[in-house]
Design an enzyme around this catalytic site. Structure first.
Site, short mmCIF file in Angstrom:
data_model
loop_
_atom_site.label_atom_id
_atom_site.label_comp_id
_atom_site.label_asym_id
_atom_site.label_seq_id
_atom_site.Cartn_x
_atom_site.Cartn_y
_atom_site.Cartn_z
N HIS A 67 0.95 -1.23 -0.21
CA HIS A 67 0.22 0.11 0.20
C HIS A 67 0.53 0.73 -0.04
O HIS A 67 0.43 1.83 -1.09
CB HIS A 67 -1.14 -0.47 1.55
CG HIS A 67 -1.70 1.48 1.85
ND1 HIS A 67 -2.55 1.22 1.26
CD2 HIS A 67 -1.16 2.79 1.96
CE1 HIS A 67 -3.07 2.67 1.26
NE2 HIS A 67 -2.04 2.80 1.81
N GLU A 68 2.01 1.42 1.29
CA GLU A 68 2.72 2.47 1.29
C GLU A 68 3.74 2.50 -0.07
O GLU A 68 3.43 3.63 -0.71
CB GLU A 68 3.37 2.37 2.73
CG GLU A 68 2.56 2.62 3.73
CD GLU A 68 1.67 3.48 3.40
OE1 GLU A 68 1.79 4.58 3.58
OE2 GLU A 68 0.78 3.46 4.65
N HIS A 71 1.75 4.39 -2.37
CA HIS A 71 1.00 5.61 -2.33
C HIS A 71 3.50 7.12 -3.49
O HIS A 71 3.06 7.24 -4.12
CB HIS A 71 2.10 6.39 -1.22
CG HIS A 71 0.22 5.90 -0.37
ND1 HIS A 71 -0.79 6.79 -0.81
CD2 HIS A 71 0.23 5.85 0.29
CE1 HIS A 71 -1.49 6.78 0.48
NE2 HIS A 71 -1.50 6.25 0.92
#
Length: 137
Positions: A67-68, A71
């Site tokens: 997920h990160e 980003h």
């Protein structure tokens, strides 16, 4: 986003978010982030960091890393927190995109078997079953 994930996997020959972070020069750290925060991504002095809550299960640590990483790849220059409260109920556009990136990355190596439920598919790939809430309809 599908193409971005495919290119990453092809270039680095892995869909493991931890290996991809290492290859991309993103520093991954583990620490107690308190209740409600699973992970965060930030940049400082041209260095990129992902911090993952150290009390999460291994499957959640892997998902949060993916997920990160999303980003990092999708939202250059924006520091984002992955908060449990906001992610489960009303994730913003950037959070939904990072979640979708994570699912695409982690499911890239396999396809659902015939008549396999989404929960079973995620379980087989080591993805938390709650992740189904993160996908856009």
């Amino acid at each position: 986003m599908d193409e971005l994930v495919k290119k990453l996997i092809k270039k680095y020959k892995t869909n493991c978010p931890f290996e991809l972070c290492r290859a991309l020069g993103i520093h991954v750290r583990f620490m107690n982030l308190g209740e409600g925060t699973k992970g965060l991504y930030y940049r400082k002095l041209r260095r990129r960091f992902i911090v993952i809550h150290n009390e999460l299960s291994l499957e959640w640590q892997r998902f949060v890393c993916a997920h990160e990483l999303g980003h990092d790849r999708l939202h250059k220059g924006i520091n984002r927190f992955f908060l449990e409260e906001s992610s489960y109920f009303a994730p913003g556009k950037l959070e939904r995109q990072a979640n979708r990136f994570a699912v695409l990355l982690l499911t890239a190596a396999a396809s659902p078997e015939q008549d396999e439920s989404l929960e079973s598919y995620y379980s087989r790939l080591g993805i938390p079953p709650e992740v189904g809430f993160f996908l856009e309809p």
